[in-house]
Design a protein around this motif. Sequence first.
Motif, PDB file in Angstrom:
ATOM      1  N   ASP A  40      -4.102  -9.183  13.800  1.00 18.30           N
ATOM      2  CA  ASP A  40      -4.053  -9.401  12.350  1.00 18.30           C
ATOM      3  C   ASP A  40      -4.148 -10.885  12.024  1.00 18.30           C
ATOM      4  O   ASP A  40      -4.884 -11.304  11.112  1.00 18.30           O
ATOM      5  CB  ASP A  40      -2.745  -8.810  11.809  1.00 18.30           C
ATOM      6  N   HIS A  59       4.724  -3.870   1.437  1.00 22.13           N
ATOM      7  CA  HIS A  59       3.643  -2.995   1.920  1.00 22.13           C
ATOM      8  C   HIS A  59       3.946  -2.443   3.313  1.00 22.13           C
ATOM      9  O   HIS A  59       3.454  -1.376   3.680  1.00 22.13           O
ATOM     10  CB  HIS A  59       2.289  -3.715   1.897  1.00 22.13           C
ATOM     11  N   THR A  60       4.757  -3.159   4.085  1.00 20.97           N
ATOM     12  CA  THR A  60       5.109  -2.663   5.423  1.00 20.97           C
ATOM     13  C   THR A  60       5.995  -1.417   5.331  1.00 20.97           C
ATOM     14  O   THR A  60       5.808  -0.451   6.072  1.00 20.97           O
ATOM     15  CB  THR A  60       5.825  -3.753   6.235  1.00 20.97           C
ATOM     16  N   LYS A  79      -0.461  -1.352   1.231  1.00 24.11           N
ATOM     17  CA  LYS A  79      -0.972  -2.161   0.111  1.00 24.11           C
ATOM     18  C   LYS A  79      -1.450  -1.294  -1.053  1.00 24.11           C
ATOM     19  O   LYS A  79      -1.679  -1.800  -2.153  1.00 24.11           O
ATOM     20  CB  LYS A  79      -2.101  -3.064   0.597  1.00 24.11           C
ATOM     21  N   HIS A 134       4.263  -7.265  10.839  1.00 19.65           N
ATOM     22  CA  HIS A 134       4.607  -8.609  10.351  1.00 19.65           C
ATOM     23  C   HIS A 134       5.937  -9.108  10.930  1.00 19.65           C
ATOM     24  O   HIS A 134       6.458 -10.134  10.468  1.00 19.65           O
ATOM     25  CB  HIS A 134       4.662  -8.629   8.823  1.00 19.65           C
ATOM     26  N   SER A 165      -9.272  -4.184   7.938  1.00 21.44           N
ATOM     27  CA  SER A 165      -8.589  -3.162   8.743  1.00 21.44           C
ATOM     28  C   SER A 165      -9.416  -2.761   9.958  1.00 21.44           C
ATOM     29  O   SER A 165      -8.884  -2.597  11.067  1.00 21.44           O
ATOM     30  CB  SER A 165      -8.280  -1.932   7.894  1.00 21.44           C
ATOM     31  N   HIS A 222      -2.819  -0.167   9.428  1.00 18.98           N
ATOM     32  CA  HIS A 222      -1.625  -1.023   9.407  1.00 18.98           C
ATOM     33  C   HIS A 222      -1.303  -1.544   8.007  1.00 18.98           C
ATOM     34  O   HIS A 222      -0.144  -1.815   7.691  1.00 18.98           O
ATOM     35  CB  HIS A 222      -1.791  -2.189  10.395  1.00 18.98           C
ATOM     36  N   ASP A 223      -2.313  -1.665   7.149  1.00 12.01           N
ATOM     37  CA  ASP A 223      -2.095  -2.195   5.797  1.00 12.01           C
ATOM     38  C   ASP A 223      -2.118  -1.121   4.715  1.00 12.01           C
ATOM     39  O   ASP A 223      -2.259  -1.437   3.526  1.00 12.01           O
ATOM     40  CB  ASP A 223      -3.167  -3.239   5.466  1.00 12.01           C
TER      41      ASP A 223
END
Length: 341
Positions: free
Chosen positions: A286, A233-234, A208, A258, A173, A204-205
Amino acid sequence: MRQTTVLVVDGSASDRQKLHQILDPRVQLEEAKSGMEALTFVVQHHVDLMLLASKLPDMDGFEVLRRLNLEPRFKELPIIITTHEHSQKAEAAVAMAGGFDIIRKPFVPIIVVKKVEQVLEMEYLHRNLKKEVHRQTKLAEDRLASSERLFEETVMALAKTIDAKDAYTRGHSQRVARYARHIAFKLGWLEEEQRKIYFMGLLHDIGKIGVPEAIINKTARLTDEEYSKIKQHTVIGSEILELVAEFPELAIGARSHHERYDGKGYPDGFAGARIPIYARVIAVADAYDAMTSKRSYRGVLPQNVVRGEIAKGRGTQFDPQFADVMLQIIDEDEEYILHER
């Protein structure tokens, strides 16, 4: 406490003496008999108020006032003009010249005292108001700086928590955030925009957090069901970050990083300009980190392979503009050290 200093500027000894009788011992009185003497005095000493005669032996009192107004340090020095003139024209002349007030001669003690007290009180309030405004501004700036530090530390802690779930992507990240900010810098974005995309990259993640670690750390090929959970996860990330009302862009970065430029990404299948611009930048950053980091199933890819993949994805996976900037960054990194920092 320093006593208030009033400078009496008058060529008439009797008028100066009269003001002494009226104002002593309320203030510390200083005297000047001419315009030049007054101009010299204020340069060398602090003065809180000037009582300036309209007629002086060497120059007009208004000339003294004009010269003082030319000097920025004397702009706020209150000046009361003393004069024998009793017309409205005289009052208008004082106001036009920048004088604070007018006291007519011969002096009426109660009027002199009241006008001097009024000016000094207003100056005291003005001076202390400026100090208070400065103090409150400093407090506000300190609180803002403290709040920003707390925000940055919290975001950094969250980013490390996210990355800790994946044994093979520690620091992911932070690296994505750094690459995204570097792309923004190359594009000439304002510092505030660079700062925004940096924080968006850090989180952004975050979605998760809602994905089982067994899936995240699985070394074998994912099943369709597992891949579907990974893709969630998005959505999870955007739902978490939508709660940060003061920074709505955070949710955008989490949800759309993504998406693909050709519309084949997830979760919304947006294409081209429909994908938020921040997300298009993060997508390139990413992908670069994914290829330049060690994974359970492979090592770090060679730089020429990474470059080729970015170039291949230009216009399909990536926005061409941002892919080109990433390619430029890769070409400038001749020693391939960017991914190691």
